[in-house]
Design a protein around this motif. Structure first.
Motif, PDB file in Angstrom:
ATOM      1  N   VAL A  13      76.199  30.361  66.520  1.00 19.49           N
ATOM      2  CA  VAL A  13      75.372  30.467  65.341  1.00 19.49           C
ATOM      3  C   VAL A  13      75.941  29.751  64.078  1.00 19.49           C
ATOM      4  O   VAL A  13      75.432  28.894  63.300  1.00 19.49           O
ATOM      5  CB  VAL A  13      74.965  32.020  64.830  1.00 19.49           C
ATOM      6  CG1 VAL A  13      74.277  32.101  63.681  1.00 19.49           C
ATOM      7  CG2 VAL A  13      74.129  32.630  66.051  1.00 19.49           C
ATOM      8  N   PHE A  14      77.137  29.915  63.835  1.00 20.53           N
ATOM      9  CA  PHE A  14      78.009  29.425  62.658  1.00 20.53           C
ATOM     10  C   PHE A  14      77.711  27.736  62.749  1.00 20.53           C
ATOM     11  O   PHE A  14      77.723  27.132  61.810  1.00 20.53           O
ATOM     12  CB  PHE A  14      78.979  30.021  62.588  1.00 20.53           C
ATOM     13  CG  PHE A  14      79.805  29.644  61.233  1.00 20.53           C
ATOM     14  CD1 PHE A  14      79.616  29.700  59.961  1.00 20.53           C
ATOM     15  CD2 PHE A  14      81.127  28.403  61.651  1.00 20.53           C
ATOM     16  CE1 PHE A  14      80.348  29.097  58.971  1.00 20.53           C
ATOM     17  CE2 PHE A  14      81.696  28.060  60.720  1.00 20.53           C
ATOM     18  CZ  PHE A  14      81.352  28.240  59.147  1.00 20.53           C
ATOM     19  N   VAL A  15      78.444  27.276  63.919  1.00 17.08           N
ATOM     20  CA  VAL A  15      78.586  25.691  63.958  1.00 17.08           C
ATOM     21  C   VAL A  15      77.562  25.102  63.781  1.00 17.08           C
ATOM     22  O   VAL A  15      77.487  23.953  62.954  1.00 17.08           O
ATOM     23  CB  VAL A  15      79.335  25.565  65.167  1.00 17.08           C
ATOM     24  CG1 VAL A  15      79.457  24.049  65.522  1.00 17.08           C
ATOM     25  CG2 VAL A  15      80.611  26.221  65.395  1.00 17.08           C
ATOM     26  N   PRO A  16      76.386  25.373  64.454  1.00 22.00           N
ATOM     27  CA  PRO A  16      75.136  24.512  63.761  1.00 22.00           C
ATOM     28  C   PRO A  16      74.648  24.514  62.608  1.00 22.00           C
ATOM     29  O   PRO A  16      74.263  23.635  61.972  1.00 22.00           O
ATOM     30  CB  PRO A  16      74.075  24.868  64.830  1.00 22.00           C
ATOM     31  CG  PRO A  16      74.824  25.443  66.105  1.00 22.00           C
ATOM     32  CD  PRO A  16      76.011  26.124  65.586  1.00 22.00           C
ATOM     33  N   ILE A  17      74.793  25.750  62.050  1.00 19.61           N
ATOM     34  CA  ILE A  17      74.484  25.972  60.567  1.00 19.61           C
ATOM     35  C   ILE A  17      75.405  24.988  59.732  1.00 19.61           C
ATOM     36  O   ILE A  17      75.047  24.259  58.698  1.00 19.61           O
ATOM     37  CB  ILE A  17      74.548  27.405  59.887  1.00 19.61           C
ATOM     38  CG1 ILE A  17      73.303  28.362  60.741  1.00 19.61           C
ATOM     39  CG2 ILE A  17      74.495  27.567  58.673  1.00 19.61           C
ATOM     40  CD1 ILE A  17      73.580  29.704  60.488  1.00 19.61           C
ATOM     41  N   ARG A  18      76.616  24.980  59.896  1.00 21.79           N
ATOM     42  CA  ARG A  18      77.629  24.146  59.283  1.00 21.79           C
ATOM     43  C   ARG A  18      77.537  22.789  59.324  1.00 21.79           C
ATOM     44  O   ARG A  18      77.608  21.916  58.261  1.00 21.79           O
ATOM     45  CB  ARG A  18      78.985  24.567  59.507  1.00 21.79           C
ATOM     46  CG  ARG A  18      80.203  23.819  59.014  1.00 21.79           C
ATOM     47  CD  ARG A  18      80.427  24.244  57.632  1.00 21.79           C
ATOM     48  NE  ARG A  18      81.463  23.643  57.036  1.00 21.79           N
ATOM     49  CZ  ARG A  18      81.341  23.418  55.795  1.00 21.79           C
ATOM     50  NH1 ARG A  18      80.425  23.643  54.900  1.00 21.79           N
ATOM     51  NH2 ARG A  18      82.427  22.540  55.328  1.00 21.79           N
ATOM     52  N   ILE A  19      77.166  22.255  60.346  1.00 19.44           N
ATOM     53  CA  ILE A  19      76.985  21.017  60.769  1.00 19.44           C
ATOM     54  C   ILE A  19      75.509  20.414  59.871  1.00 19.44           C
ATOM     55  O   ILE A  19      75.723  19.752  59.419  1.00 19.44           O
ATOM     56  CB  ILE A  19      76.321  20.666  62.198  1.00 19.44           C
ATOM     57  CG1 ILE A  19      77.882  20.682  63.032  1.00 19.44           C
ATOM     58  CG2 ILE A  19      75.874  19.389  62.542  1.00 19.44           C
ATOM     59  CD1 ILE A  19      77.730  20.815  64.526  1.00 19.44           C
ATOM     60  N   LEU A  46      83.892  41.669  72.877  1.00 20.66           N
ATOM     61  CA  LEU A  46      84.554  40.854  71.709  1.00 20.66           C
ATOM     62  C   LEU A  46      84.337  39.633  72.004  1.00 20.66           C
ATOM     63  O   LEU A  46      83.984  38.657  71.310  1.00 20.66           O
ATOM     64  CB  LEU A  46      85.906  41.203  71.814  1.00 20.66           C
ATOM     65  CG  LEU A  46      86.778  40.761  70.543  1.00 20.66           C
ATOM     66  CD1 LEU A  46      86.184  40.874  69.244  1.00 20.66           C
ATOM     67  CD2 LEU A  46      88.142  41.083  70.652  1.00 20.66           C
ATOM     68  N   VAL A  47      84.888  39.155  73.404  1.00 22.63           N
ATOM     69  CA  VAL A  47      84.631  37.530  73.738  1.00 22.63           C
ATOM     70  C   VAL A  47      83.081  37.205  73.474  1.00 22.63           C
ATOM     71  O   VAL A  47      82.909  36.025  73.000  1.00 22.63           O
ATOM     72  CB  VAL A  47      84.937  37.369  75.085  1.00 22.63           C
ATOM     73  CG1 VAL A  47      84.664  35.947  75.378  1.00 22.63           C
ATOM     74  CG2 VAL A  47      86.319  37.672  75.260  1.00 22.63           C
ATOM     75  N   ILE A  48      82.143  38.080  73.947  1.00 23.10           N
ATOM     76  CA  ILE A  48      80.824  37.662  73.872  1.00 23.10           C
ATOM     77  C   ILE A  48      80.330  37.389  72.469  1.00 23.10           C
ATOM     78  O   ILE A  48      79.613  36.666  71.783  1.00 23.10           O
ATOM     79  CB  ILE A  48      80.120  38.556  74.929  1.00 23.10           C
ATOM     80  CG1 ILE A  48      80.265  38.409  76.072  1.00 23.10           C
ATOM     81  CG2 ILE A  48      78.478  38.410  74.272  1.00 23.10           C
ATOM     82  CD1 ILE A  48      79.667  39.302  76.906  1.00 23.10           C
ATOM     83  N   ALA A  49      80.970  38.481  71.660  1.00 26.25           N
ATOM     84  CA  ALA A  49      80.658  38.415  70.239  1.00 26.25           C
ATOM     85  C   ALA A  49      80.994  37.143  69.408  1.00 26.25           C
ATOM     86  O   ALA A  49      80.383  36.593  68.476  1.00 26.25           O
ATOM     87  CB  ALA A  49      81.017  39.587  69.485  1.00 26.25           C
ATOM     88  N   LEU A  50      82.343  36.894  69.852  1.00 26.92           N
ATOM     89  CA  LEU A  50      82.868  35.536  69.340  1.00 26.92           C
ATOM     90  C   LEU A  50      82.106  34.409  69.543  1.00 26.92           C
ATOM     91  O   LEU A  50      81.716  33.449  68.803  1.00 26.92           O
ATOM     92  CB  LEU A  50      84.490  35.324  69.545  1.00 26.92           C
ATOM     93  CG  LEU A  50      85.307  36.439  68.866  1.00 26.92           C
ATOM     94  CD1 LEU A  50      86.649  36.396  69.420  1.00 26.92           C
ATOM     95  CD2 LEU A  50      85.432  36.182  67.327  1.00 26.92           C
ATOM     96  N   MET A  51      81.764  34.374  70.948  1.00 25.40           N
ATOM     97  CA  MET A  51      80.730  33.369  71.282  1.00 25.40           C
ATOM     98  C   MET A  51      79.554  33.063  70.633  1.00 25.40           C
ATOM     99  O   MET A  51      79.116  31.976  70.364  1.00 25.40           O
ATOM    100  CB  MET A  51      80.652  33.444  72.879  1.00 25.40           C
ATOM    101  CG  MET A  51      81.918  33.006  73.672  1.00 25.40           C
ATOM    102  SD  MET A  51      81.932  33.304  75.496  1.00 25.40           S
ATOM    103  CE  MET A  51      80.727  32.187  76.094  1.00 25.40           C
ATOM    104  N   ILE A  52      78.768  34.204  70.672  1.00 27.02           N
ATOM    105  CA  ILE A  52      77.662  34.275  69.835  1.00 27.02           C
ATOM    106  C   ILE A  52      77.617  33.878  68.248  1.00 27.02           C
ATOM    107  O   ILE A  52      76.973  32.972  67.832  1.00 27.02           O
ATOM    108  CB  ILE A  52      76.882  35.679  69.831  1.00 27.02           C
ATOM    109  CG1 ILE A  52      76.385  35.901  71.316  1.00 27.02           C
ATOM    110  CG2 ILE A  52      75.824  35.728  68.935  1.00 27.02           C
ATOM    111  CD1 ILE A  52      75.889  37.199  71.619  1.00 27.02           C
ATOM    112  N   GLY A  53      78.950  34.253  67.573  1.00 30.61           N
ATOM    113  CA  GLY A  53      79.194  34.043  66.244  1.00 30.61           C
ATOM    114  C   GLY A  53      79.261  32.521  66.213  1.00 30.61           C
ATOM    115  O   GLY A  53      78.931  31.722  65.189  1.00 30.61           O
ATOM    116  N   THR A  54      80.091  31.810  67.036  1.00 31.23           N
ATOM    117  CA  THR A  54      80.401  30.514  66.881  1.00 31.23           C
ATOM    118  C   THR A  54      79.096  29.744  67.353  1.00 31.23           C
ATOM    119  O   THR A  54      78.924  28.708  66.407  1.00 31.23           O
ATOM    120  CB  THR A  54      81.444  30.207  68.160  1.00 31.23           C
ATOM    121  OG1 THR A  54      82.522  30.884  67.598  1.00 31.23           O
ATOM    122  CG2 THR A  54      81.743  28.640  68.065  1.00 31.23           C
TER     123      THR A  54
END
Length: 121
Positions: free
Chosen positions: A24-30, A14-22
């Motif tokens: 991927v998501f944060v650079p796309i949002r920026i 779960l921790v690893i999935a959250l880290m991967i999701g973050t």
């Protein structure tokens, strides 16, 4: 009853999935935020993407200039000669000042954000 190793087997994925999701998501949002364009009306300044648009505004003396914060954080529009100061503008808030002479201005919170108003005529 769950064992300690059983809990680890559930928590770490779960921790690893959250880290991967973050990751991927944060650079796309920026990238998305940096590529947004904001339309400005003549005599208006829009604060967006940690910048003033337009960077240089030319108006006749006595023009009422409106500064609108379209960014997701608080900014100011502060004249370098102290002829105007918007105070803190939250997202969506505006401030207007009557411009009588050319002036440089900045965000007092993010002082690398600078722009200028040139008075014509």
């Amino acid at each position: 009853m769950a064992t300690e190793s059983g809990v680890r087997r559930v928590v770490w994925p779960l921790v690893i999935a959250l880290m991967i999701g973050t990751a991927v998501f944060v650079p796309i949002r920026i990238i998305y935020k940096q590529n947004q364009t904001v339309e400005t009306k003549p005599g208006n300044v829009v604060i967006s993407n940690f910048a003033f648009a337009p960077e240089t505004l030319t108006v006749p003396a006595g023009t009422k200039v409106t500064f609108k914060n379209a960014d997701g954080t608080v900014h100011t529009a502060t004249a370098s000669d102290q002829s105007f100061d918007s105070g803190k503008l939250d997202q969506g808030q505006s401030y207007s000042a009557t411009i009588k002479k050319s002036v440089d201005y900045f965000c007092d919170i993010h002082q690398y954000m600078t722009a200028s108003i040139k008075v014509s005529g």
